[in-house]
Design a protein around this motif. Structure first.
Motif, short mmCIF file in Angstrom:
data_model
loop_
_atom_site.label_atom_id
_atom_site.label_comp_id
_atom_site.label_asym_id
_atom_site.label_seq_id
_atom_site.Cartn_x
_atom_site.Cartn_y
_atom_site.Cartn_z
N LYS A 12 0.84 -1.21 0.00
CA LYS A 12 0.00 0.00 0.00
C LYS A 12 0.87 1.26 0.00
CE LYS A 12 -1.10 0.12 5.00
NZ LYS A 12 -0.16 -0.95 5.38
N GLN A 13 1.97 1.20 0.74
CA GLN A 13 2.86 2.37 0.78
C GLN A 13 3.53 2.59 -0.57
OE1 GLN A 13 2.69 4.57 2.83
NE2 GLN A 13 1.62 3.49 4.47
N GLU A 14 3.95 1.49 -1.20
CA GLU A 14 4.61 1.61 -2.51
C GLU A 14 3.62 2.15 -3.55
OE1 GLU A 14 8.02 1.13 -2.72
OE2 GLU A 14 7.51 1.09 -0.58
N LEU A 15 2.38 1.68 -3.45
CA LEU A 15 1.38 2.14 -4.41
C LEU A 15 1.10 3.63 -4.22
CD1 LEU A 15 -1.10 -0.91 -4.28
CD2 LEU A 15 0.54 -0.37 -6.09
N ILE A 16 1.03 4.06 -2.98
CA ILE A 16 0.79 5.48 -2.70
C ILE A 16 1.94 6.34 -3.24
CG2 ILE A 16 0.67 7.22 -0.83
CD1 ILE A 16 -2.00 5.81 -1.27
N LYS A 17 3.17 5.87 -3.02
CA LYS A 17 4.32 6.65 -3.54
C LYS A 17 4.24 6.72 -5.06
CE LYS A 17 7.50 4.84 -0.15
NZ LYS A 17 8.56 3.85 -0.05
N GLY A 18 3.96 5.59 -5.67
CA GLY A 18 3.86 5.55 -7.13
C GLY A 18 2.74 6.44 -7.64
N LEU A 19 1.60 6.40 -6.95
CA LEU A 19 0.46 7.23 -7.40
C LEU A 19 0.79 8.71 -7.27
CD1 LEU A 19 -2.69 5.32 -6.06
CD2 LEU A 19 -1.80 5.43 -8.39
N ALA A 20 1.52 9.06 -6.22
CA ALA A 20 1.89 10.47 -6.06
C ALA A 20 2.76 10.90 -7.25
CB ALA A 20 2.63 10.68 -4.75
N GLU A 21 3.61 10.00 -7.71
CA GLU A 21 4.47 10.34 -8.86
C GLU A 21 3.69 10.37 -10.17
OE1 GLU A 21 8.39 8.54 -6.71
OE2 GLU A 21 7.11 7.27 -7.91
N LEU A 22 2.62 9.62 -10.20
CA LEU A 22 1.83 9.55 -11.45
C LEU A 22 0.64 10.51 -11.42
CD1 LEU A 22 1.69 5.66 -11.79
CD2 LEU A 22 2.99 7.21 -13.25
#
Ligand code: AGP
Length: 609
Positions: free
Chosen positions: A14-24
């Protein structure tokens, strides 16, 4: 249009997805959601608004190493939690970037089998279709779905009975993948892969990526395993971060001199004369010998770079060059043959209309050359020739450094083309090339004066309407100044060829209306000054931009504010004047308290029609 990410590995998904979503997030930011495999099955969390809002909603008990995430730019169905992705139906949970064009017809068929959607999205219909086709064999279901789905898509799919596995497939919309010690990652854009690896691959269309924490297996739809073509990213994480700037846009404005130098460097071979050299790009002079007509097509800012390219090429080459908006060009019946060169311009390399224009040009037998920033993107891969701009990742929705890097590419092409065609001597080209080489330094000088633009923007902040006027290269730049201003400040603005004003638009010029007048070109300078007087006489608040040395005819009181770009050959003035217009838009947006990097209703990469 929509950012998608999938992570399967050894970290907290979930943390990795949130970081990725912030970048996208620059790809869409009206709602967001994630789905993760947990010991309780697949858990989904969605929220309306920005990724930060989603992060606040995540339950800490959502422990998982595998999940998918989505940030949305609404196409079908309004902005609501129910319309946000992931969408679920039976065994299927998926996220989607693209548009399913025949979703209405599919929805009707599915409804007859008792499946009723709860959202208004085309994506939920795709989830329903896939679920209806899934009987434990993911590839069989995907084959069936690909046969039925029309439109563009990149999907990341989780099947409830295949824990910690993500399946991906795409057509039209982008999807890149990488493996690392932390796990396997897929995303719409390599920006979200940077933290894991610099080696990645673009998932080919109609191939399936089966993503687990240790491997990504790429297969044809019949199950044949294939080896993807690996690519390398030359940026590091800092290239995609704000690095102390308040906004990405401001950072990217400042990065322009470097972006131009990087775009120039591999094409500047210093010999006796300084000539543009495309040998590393695989663009031979034959391309130029064999061309009697050039058509440039692109969207938005990239199209404005094309307008500049048209003037320059036609002026130097004396062959017909036209510029077409890609969304129109694709539905026209353009007259093209093997002697036509179609130049596509795109920062992302994924813009749906530009991609369709490219495919049409190829179908008609024209040669195609693309000016693209993102390596390995669809437009780059499908063009006969690619001239990459090396602007680095551009995150702000408002394009700045990609634009001036695109201009650089056009100048290089025009100089080489003119040399090959015998229209300019080696010495003349060499002189121009020296000028182009010095542009970065001139831009730095303008950046040093950014406080002037900051101060001046206060006068623009309350405006409701604003006009840009210019002639020739300055008109092409006016169009870019105008789109920049309106997209981030929400002030209505229009760009006018200065001579055209009196044919109607002058009636809109009343007391205090701001007019930004560009007068950097000596050959039309006197005419421009007359046009400035015309608007001044109607009470306009005039901001005049001229070039050092071109100021002789400027009388007292002709303008309210006067900005001067450094001396250079006139053809290079658009680079320096562009910075002024970008900064005026940037500071005006800031003063209006707006979201500079992610303006309302927009998205960075427009992968739908
Ligand atoms: C510019 O500031 C834009 N946000 C937009 O016009 C953009 O240039 C256009 O959508 C084309 O994108 P591309 O260069 O990625 O093809």
């Amino acid at each position: 249009m929509c950012g998608i990410i999938g992570f399967c590995g050894y970290l907290d998904a979930k943390q990795e997805l949130i970081k990725g979503l912030a970048e996208l997030e620059y790809r869409g930011y009206d709602s967001a959601g994630i789905a993760c495999f947990t010991e309780r099955g697949i858990e989904v969390v969605k929220s309306v608004g920005k990724v930060a809002g989603l992060e606040n909603k995540l339950p800490s008990r959502m422990e998982s190493g595998c999940g998918i995430g989505h940030t949305r730019w609404a196409t079908h169905g309004g902005v609501s939690e129910v319309n946000a992705h992931p969408h679920q139906c039976g065994n299927v949970t998926l996220i989607h970037n693209g548009i399913i064009e025949n979703y209405h017809e599919l929805a009707k068929e599915l409804e007859e089998t008792g499946r009723v959607p709860s959202s208004q999205t085309d994506t939920e219909i795709a989830a329903m279709l896939l679920d209806s086709l899934y009987h434990g064999d993911a590839l069989a279901a995907l084959r069936g779905a690909v046969d039925r789905l029309e439109g563009a898509y990149a999907f990341c799919i989780m099947f409830a009975d295949q824990k910690d596995v993500i399946y991906c497939i795409r057509k039209g919309s982008p999807l890149v993948c990488c493996s690392s010690e932390e796990g396997s990652v897929v995303a719409s854009d390599m920006v979200a892969l940077l933290r894991y690896s610099k080696e990645y691959f673009v998932l080919p269309e109609y191939q399936v990526a089966k993503v687990t924490k240790n491997t990504i297996t790429v297969m044809e739809l019949d199950g044949t395993v294939v080896s993807p073509v690996m690519l390398s990213i030359h940026w590091d994480m800092s290239a995609a971060q704000k690095n102390g700037f308040k906004h990405y846009m401001l950072k990217e404005i400042h990065e322009q001199p470097e972006a131009i130098r990087r775009t120039l460097a591999p094409r500047m071979k210093k010999g006796e004369q300084l000539l543009p050299d495309f040998s590393e790009d695989g663009i031979s002079d034959e391309l130029f010998w064999d061309t009697n007509r050039v058509v440039i097509t692109a969207c938005g800012t990239a199209m404005h770079a094309g307008m500049m390219g048209r003037i320059l090429m036609e002026r130097l080459l004396r062959i017909p060059v036209s510029v077409e908006v890609a969304s129109e060009f694709r539905y026209e019946d353009p007259i093209l043959d093997e002697k036509s060169l179609v130049i596509l311009v795109s920062q992302s390399g994924e813009t749906a209309d530009t991609l369709a224009a490219l495919r049409l040009a190829k179908e008609k037998g024209a040669k195609t050359l693309s000016i693209v920033n993102v390596k390995g993107s669809s437009i780059a891969r499908e063009s006969d020739y690619v001239l990459y701009t090396h602007a680095g990742p551009e995150i702000a929705v408002a394009s700045t450094k990609a634009y001036t890097a695109q201009l650089t590419a056009f100048y290089l092409l025009a100089f080489r083309f003119a040399y090959v065609a015998g229209k300019l001597s080696a010495q003349e080209v060499s002189e121009y090339m020296k000028g182009l080489d010095g542009v970065g330094e001139l831009m730095e000088k303008v950046l040093e004066q950014k406080d002037k633009m900051k101060e001046l923007s206060k006068r623009l902040t309350p405006a409701q309407d604003l006009f840009f006027i210019g002639r020739s290269l300055d008109y092409a730049l006016s169009c870019e100044g105008s789109i920049k201003l309106k997209e981030i400040t929400y002030i209505h603005s229009e760009a006018y060829a200065a001579g055209e004003l009196k044919h109607g638009t002058l009636s809109l010029i009343t007391g205090g209306v701001p007019v930004i007048a560009l007068a950097t070109q000596a050959d039309v300078f006197a005419k421009m000054i007359s046009n400035v007087k015309e608007v001044r006489a109607r009470g306009a608040m005039v901001i005049l931009i001229t070039k050092e040395g071109n100021t002789a005819a400027i009388e007292n009181g002709i303008c309210d504010e006067h900005l001067v770009v450094p001396a250079s050959d006139d053809i290079f003035a658009p680079f320096t004047a562009a910075i002024i217009l970008q900064l005026l838009a940037y500071y005006t947006s800031s003063y209006r308290g707006l979201d500079v990097d992610q303006p309302r209703n927009l998205a960075k990469s427009v992968t739908v029609e």
